[in-house]
Design an enzyme around this catalytic site. Structure first.
Site, short mmCIF file in Angstrom:
data_model
loop_
_atom_site.label_atom_id
_atom_site.label_comp_id
_atom_site.label_asym_id
_atom_site.label_seq_id
_atom_site.Cartn_x
_atom_site.Cartn_y
_atom_site.Cartn_z
N ILE A 18 0.83 -1.21 0.00
CA ILE A 18 0.00 0.00 0.00
C ILE A 18 0.86 1.26 0.00
O ILE A 18 0.69 2.16 -0.83
CB ILE A 18 -0.94 0.02 1.23
CG1 ILE A 18 -2.10 -0.95 1.04
CG2 ILE A 18 -1.46 1.43 1.51
CD1 ILE A 18 -3.17 -0.47 0.08
N VAL A 30 2.79 1.70 -3.35
CA VAL A 30 1.96 2.13 -4.47
C VAL A 30 1.52 3.57 -4.30
O VAL A 30 1.51 4.37 -5.24
CB VAL A 30 0.74 1.20 -4.63
CG1 VAL A 30 -0.30 1.81 -5.56
CG2 VAL A 30 1.18 -0.17 -5.16
N GLU A 31 1.15 3.94 -3.08
CA GLU A 31 0.63 5.28 -2.84
C GLU A 31 1.67 6.38 -3.00
O GLU A 31 1.43 7.37 -3.69
CB GLU A 31 0.01 5.36 -1.45
CG GLU A 31 -1.31 4.62 -1.30
CD GLU A 31 -2.43 5.24 -2.11
OE1 GLU A 31 -2.34 6.42 -2.48
OE2 GLU A 31 -3.41 4.52 -2.39
N THR A 32 2.83 6.24 -2.35
CA THR A 32 3.78 7.37 -2.31
C THR A 32 5.25 6.97 -2.45
O THR A 32 6.12 7.79 -2.19
CB THR A 32 3.62 8.15 -0.99
OG1 THR A 32 3.92 7.27 0.12
CG2 THR A 32 2.22 8.71 -0.82
N TYR A 78 -5.80 -1.65 -8.99
CA TYR A 78 -5.04 -1.11 -7.85
C TYR A 78 -4.76 -2.22 -6.85
O TYR A 78 -3.62 -2.37 -6.38
CB TYR A 78 -5.85 0.01 -7.20
CG TYR A 78 -5.25 0.53 -5.91
CD1 TYR A 78 -4.35 1.58 -5.92
CD2 TYR A 78 -5.60 -0.04 -4.68
CE1 TYR A 78 -3.78 2.05 -4.73
CE2 TYR A 78 -5.05 0.43 -3.50
CZ TYR A 78 -4.14 1.48 -3.53
OH TYR A 78 -3.60 1.93 -2.36
#
Length: 367
Positions: free
Chosen positions: A148, A151-153, A350
């Site tokens: 998570i 992928v996010e940041t 996602y």
């Protein structure tokens, strides 16, 4: 949350988000609000049109929020009034034109690459104790949390450079009406703006300082304001919640989010699936979309072919279809835990990227 929004497409200007460092308990009411700073003194990342101070709809909303939340009306008006309309943001919310082919392989390549995998290995090694603790307490595997955040940041590298107040105000008052769900989405962003204002008022921070994605998502895990208020935790017990610089709080908050949405300890997220073309009822299997609906027996009765582990699975399954442009789609059988990942971002593509990145980082760790 919702809904959470997709990974930020903002430029990689990673600045401290002051108001994401939240007191673990409510701040003393006697402390005065921090006054919104003048617009010309804000980050150069801010680009936009006029402020909302002269917009009747924005000021009416400010008064309604102040009354609902029992906030200082002048402070709410000044805060929303100081927000700028981001002229490039509304078009970013529009869906791809109809007929645009989806491509799982291309989507995956955006998030599973050597740079992100290497960063994930460093993050895991540096936070191994906390990840193990979170897995033990919440039941969420380390590779899911690592997936998570990666992928996010890219583990805090790209947290966004838009002022949150500008992004949320723009999407609250100038959401593109060409969007097929414009009314629903605009209502969502107004709820997020209200949640943001409530938190900023409670923490007495400058509401003009927080930076995030073009949709208002913040910190390493890109929490929207309502998720920040509901699910962020002070996981290191220092009396404050910091989702920008404190990886302990970030890990605990992501794990807490997944647990809140029904993550099942020890349950696989997906199983491989093939088809018996002679018996296949693909339309039936795809009808519920990604919602787990079928027991293993009914899944097989509709033409799916499962391995021994999946065939003995006691939970419900969904057929997940990932299109590959002009090539044949990729299929997996998704469980409740796969569905939970999509509560972070409503996309099966996602969720598969999160799973694959976590697996790749884990494999690199084991090597």
């Amino acid at each position: 949350m919702r809904r959470l929004i997709s990974p930020a497409l903002a430029t990689a200007v990673c600045l401290t988000v002051a108001s994401l460092i939240l007191p673990a308990a409510a701040a003393p009411k006697a402390k005065a609000h921090a006054k919104p700073a003048a617009a010309e003194k804000q980050s150069t990342a801010v680009r936009g049109g006029p402020t909302y101070a002269t917009r009747d709809d924005a000021m009416q909303f400010a008064d309604e929020v102040a009354a609902r939340r029992k906030l200082d009306p002048e402070w709410v008006r000044a805060t929303i009034g100081g927000a700028r309309m981001l002229t490039n943001v509304p078009r970013l919310m529009l869906p791809a034109p109809k007929g645009t082919p989806k491509n799982w392989h291309a989507y995956r390549a955006r998030f599973i690459d050597p740079v992100r995998i290497a960063a994930g290995v460093r993050f895991w090694r540096n936070n191994a104790e906390t990840l193990a603790r979170a897995e033990n307490e919440f039941g969420v595997p380390a590779e899911i949390i690592v997936g998570i955040i990666g992928v996010e940041t890219i583990y805090g590298r790209n947290m966004g450079s838009f002022r949150v107040i500008d992004a949320l105000s723009t999407l609250s008052f100038d959401f593109p009406q060409a969007h097929p769900r414009a009314a629903e989405r605009q209502a969502f962003f107004r709820e997020e703006l209200e949640s943001f204002l409530s938190t900023e008022s409670r923490t007495h921070e400058d509401p003009m300082r927080p930076l995030g994605s073009y949709a208002g998502a913040m910190g390493m895990p890109q929490f929207m304001p309502s998720s920040l208020a509901k699910y962020a935790v002070d996981y290191d017990g220092d009396g404050r919640i910091d989702l920008v610089n404190n990886t302990v709080d970030v890990i605990g908050s992501v794990a807490n989010y997944f647990k809140a949405f029904g993550w099942k300890r020890g349950m696989p997220s997906t199983f491989p699936v093939q088809f018996d073309e002679a018996r296949l009822q693909k339309a039936t299997l795809l009808a519920p979309d990604i919602v787990p609906t079928f027991g293993a027996d009914s899944f097989v009765a509709a033409g799916a072919v499962l391995d021994a582990q999946a065939a003995s699975f006691k939970g419900l399954l969904a057929l997940i279809e990932l299109q590959n442009g002009g090539d044949a789609p990729t299929y997996v059988a998704g469980t409740q835990n796969f569905y939970v990942i999509t509560r972070y971002n409503w996309s099966s593509y996602y969720a598969m990227s999160v799973l694959d990145l976590g697996r790749e980082v884990k494999a690199a760790m084991e090597q």
